[in-house]
Scaffold this active site. Structure first.
Site, PDB file in Angstrom:
ATOM      1  N   GLY A  71      24.324  -2.257 -41.585  1.00  0.00           N
ATOM      2  CA  GLY A  71      24.242  -3.424 -42.493  1.00  0.00           C
ATOM      3  C   GLY A  71      22.917  -2.760 -42.584  1.00  0.00           C
ATOM      4  CG  ASN A 151      19.138 -11.900 -37.152  1.00  0.00           C
ATOM      5  OD1 ASN A 151      19.026 -12.969 -37.911  1.00  0.00           O
ATOM      6  ND2 ASN A 151      18.608 -11.924 -36.403  1.00  0.00           N
ATOM      7  CB  SER A 199      26.735  -4.196 -39.496  1.00  0.00           C
ATOM      8  OG  SER A 199      26.284  -3.619 -38.986  1.00  0.00           O
ATOM      9  CG  HIS A 201      27.194  -3.020 -34.906  1.00  0.00           C
ATOM     10  ND1 HIS A 201      26.222  -3.788 -33.894  1.00  0.00           N
ATOM     11  CD2 HIS A 201      25.794  -2.849 -35.857  1.00  0.00           C
ATOM     12  CE1 HIS A 201      25.160  -3.849 -33.808  1.00  0.00           C
ATOM     13  NE2 HIS A 201      24.845  -3.582 -35.552  1.00  0.00           N
ATOM     14  CB  THR A 237      30.544  13.778 -45.288  1.00  0.00           C
ATOM     15  OG1 THR A 237      30.945  15.253 -45.925  1.00  0.00           O
ATOM     16  CG2 THR A 237      32.149  13.383 -44.895  1.00  0.00           C
ATOM     17  CB  CYS A 325       8.067  -8.737 -22.780  1.00  0.00           C
ATOM     18  SG  CYS A 325       7.047  -8.133 -21.499  1.00  0.00           S
TER      19      CYS A 325
HETATM   20  N1  PLP Z   1      20.953  -8.596 -40.446  1.00  0.00           N
HETATM   21  C1  PLP Z   1      20.699  -9.172 -39.563  1.00  0.00           C
HETATM   22  C2  PLP Z   1      21.237 -10.392 -39.690  1.00  0.00           C
HETATM   23  C3  PLP Z   1      21.591  -8.505 -38.585  1.00  0.00           C
HETATM   24  O1  PLP Z   1      22.094  -9.542 -37.344  1.00  0.00           O
HETATM   25  C4  PLP Z   1      21.303  -7.675 -37.988  1.00  0.00           C
HETATM   26  C5  PLP Z   1      21.861  -6.958 -36.476  1.00  0.00           C
HETATM   27  O2  PLP Z   1      21.432  -7.474 -35.987  1.00  0.00           O
HETATM   28  C6  PLP Z   1      21.218  -6.317 -39.152  1.00  0.00           C
HETATM   29  C7  PLP Z   1      21.373  -7.199 -40.989  1.00  0.00           C
HETATM   30  C8  PLP Z   1      21.681  -4.770 -39.090  1.00  0.00           C
HETATM   31  O3  PLP Z   1      22.706  -4.798 -38.924  1.00  0.00           O
HETATM   32  P1  PLP Z   1      22.746  -3.126 -38.592  1.00  0.00           P
HETATM   33  O4  PLP Z   1      22.681  -2.968 -37.388  1.00  0.00           O
HETATM   34  O5  PLP Z   1      24.459  -2.978 -38.404  1.00  0.00           O
HETATM   35  O6  PLP Z   1      22.150  -2.425 -38.836  1.00  0.00           O
END
Ligand code: PLP
Length: 398
Positions: A71, A151, A199, A201, A237, A325
Site C-alpha cells: 500500500g 485505519n 494492499s 495483506h 520482475t 511509547c
Molecule cells: N494506508 C492505510 C490506510 C493503511 O492502513 C496501511 C497499513 O496499515 C497502509 C496504507 C500501508 O500499507 P502497506 O502496509 O501495505 O504498506
C-alpha cells in the site's frame, strides 16, 4: 483458548484458499512471466487472471490495475505521479488523519522538495468538512489525497462527493483505500476517482503485494523505472506468487463482502456494546454509523492503552492501541489528537479490528475478561478521573 486475533487492520491471516492458489507458483511453476517460453507464459496468464480478479472487485478495467509491493508503494507512486505529470503544480491537499504512507510523504515533500501541503482537519467524530476541502483547492493544486476509510477508527470518508468536487475543479483525486477494499463494495467505473491504493495483506493475501488503480487516460509517471513490466508503469520482475494470491483474495473478498457487512458487523457490535455497557468511562472513537463494519476504537479513560494491550496479551488477545511509547513518553495517535480526544482518553484507546475468521466465542471471552483487566489497571493507574493525568508532551506530527 488459542490466540484471539482482533488486529486485522494491522494485517490479516492468509486465507487457506489463497495459500493453495499461490503455492504451486513457488516450486513447480516458477517461470518468469516475461519469458518467451510457454513455462513463463503460463505464469503470465495467471497474472492476467489475477489482474482481472482485482479489477472485478474494484469495478474497473484490468488495464487500470498496476501491481506494486504494498500500500505504501501505491500511495507514493500515486502522489509522485500526480506531481511529476503536472510540473507547474506545487500544492497538495490531504487530511490530518491519513496513514503515514501519505502523511509522512506529504511532510517530506513540504520540507525537502518545495511543495505546499494543506492538511485538512476533522471534527470530533473524525469527519471532514467538505466546504473546507473545496476552499483548500487552488489553481496550483496537483492532487487531492483523502483516504477511503481510516485505519484507526474505521471512519469512512465520502470519497464519491470528494471526487466530484475534484473533478469539477479539474484536480486529480487519489484515495488510499487500503482499509476499504474488500470491506466496502465499490464500482470505480462509476466513481470520480482517478487513483486508488490497496494492499494485499489487509484482505487475506500475503504481505509484500499491493496494487494501484490508475484511471485510463490519466497522465501517469512511473515511480520505479527499469524493465517493461506492468506495461512500463512499474518496473521490476513481478511478485508472481503475491499477485496470484492477491487476485484470489479479491475474488474471495467479493464473495464475502455481504457476509462481512452483516456477520462481522454483528460480532463487532456485540463486542462494542458488551464492553461499553460493562466498563465505566468507555467512549467510542469515530462516527458510529459511517464506519467500517469490522473496526471498533474504544477509549478506556484513565488507563494506558499499552498496559491494556500487555494484559490482553497475557490472555492471548491481539489488538492495537492508539498510543505508542516513544522515548519514554506516551504519544497518543495523530488521528485521535486530530479528533480532539482528551489525552486521558486518547492514551487508553484500543482498536479491535475483526475479520470473517473471528467467532462469537472469542467476542464473549473478551466481554467476560476485559472489564476485570481495566478495573485492575485503574487501581494502579497514575491517571485518575479527577485530574487530567501526568503532563503529556505530544510531539507534533504536522
Ligand atoms: N494506508 C492505510 C490506510 C493503511 O492502513 C496501511 C497499513 O496499515 C497502509 C496504507 C500501508 O500499507 P502497506 O502496509 O501495505 O504498506
Amino acid at each position: 483458548m488459542s490466540t484471539i486475533y482482533m488486529d486485522n487492520n494491522a494485517t490479516t491471516k492468509v486465507d487457506p484458499q489463497v495459500l493453495d492458489e499461490m503455492l504451486p507458483y513457488f516450486s513447480e511453476l516458477y517461470g518468469n512471466p516475461s519469458s518467451m517460453h510457454r513455462f513463463g507464459g503460463e505464469v503470465g496468464g495467471k497474472i492476467t487472471e489475477a489482474r482481472e480478479r482485482v479489477a472485478k472487485l474494484l469495478g474497473c478495467e484490468p488495464r487500470e490495475i498496476i501491481f506494486t509491493a504494498c500500500g505504501t508503494e501505491s500511495d507514493n507512486t500515486a502522489i509522485r505521479s500526480a506531481l511529476n505529470a503536472q510540473p507547474g503544480k506545487k500544492h497538495i491537499v490531504t487530511t490530518r488523519v491519513e496513514h503515514p504512507a501519505i502523511l509522512s510523504l506529504c511532510k517530506h515533500l513540504e520540507k525537502r522538495e518545495g511543495y505546499e501541503v494543506t492538511f485538512l482537519n476533522v471534527d470530533t467524530d473524525g469527519n471532514l468538512n467538505l466546504n473546507d476541502l473545496k476552499a483548500a483547492i487552488r489553481d496550483d493544486t496537483a492532487v487531492v489525497s483523502v483516504m477511503w476509510a481510516n485505519n484507526e477508527t474505521g471512519v469512512i470518508f465520502p470519497v464519491e462527493e470528494i471526487g466530484a468536487i475534484c473533478r469539477e475543479k479539474g484536480v486529480m483525486f487519489h484515495t488510499d483505500a487500503v482499509q476499504a477494499v474488500g470491506k466496502i463494495p465499490m464500482n470505480l467505473s462509476e466513481m470520480p476517482i482517478d487513483m486508488l491504493s490497496l494492499s494485499g495483506h489487509k484482505l487475506h493475501a500475503p504481505k509484500g503485494v499491493g496494487a494501484l488503480y490508475v484511471r485510463k487516460a490519466l497522465p501517469f509517471r512511473p515511480f520505479m523505472v527499469g524493465g517493461h513490466q506492468e506495461r512500463g508503469r512499474r518496473a521490476g520482475t513481478e511478485n508472481t506468487t503475491g499477485i496470484i494470491a492477491l487476485g484470489r483474495a479479491c475474488e474471495i473478498a467479493g464473495e464475502h463482502i455481504a457476509e462481512e457487512n452483516d456477520s462481522v458487523k454483528a460480532l463487532r457490535d456485540k463486542l462494542e456494546t458488551g464492553l461499553m455497557e460493562s466498563i465505566a468511562d468507555a467512549k467510542l472513537n469515530g462516527d458510529k454509523e459511517k464506519r467500517l463494519p469490522n473496526t471498533s476504537n474504544i477509549s478506556f479513560g484513565y488507563v494506558e492503552g499499552e498496559a491494556i494491550l500487555l494484559m490482553m496479551d497475557q490472555l492471548s488477545i491481539c489488538a492495537s492501541s492508539g498510543s505508542a511509547c516513544t522515548s519514554g513518553s506516551l504519544e497518543p495517535s495523530h488521528v485521535l489528537r486530530a479528533m480532539g480526544v482528551p489525552f486521558t482518553f486518547a492514551h487508553g484507546s484500543i482498536r479491535f479490528s475483526l475479520s470473517r475468521f473471528n467467532t462469537e466465542e472469542e467476542v464473549d471471552f473478551i466481554i467476560e475478561n476485559l472489564p476485570r483487566v481495566i478495573e485492575n489497571l485503574r487501581k494502579i493507574s497514575p491517571f485518575s478521573a479527577k485530574d487530567s493525568g501526568p503532563a503529556c508532551t505530544p510531539r507534533s506530527t504536522e
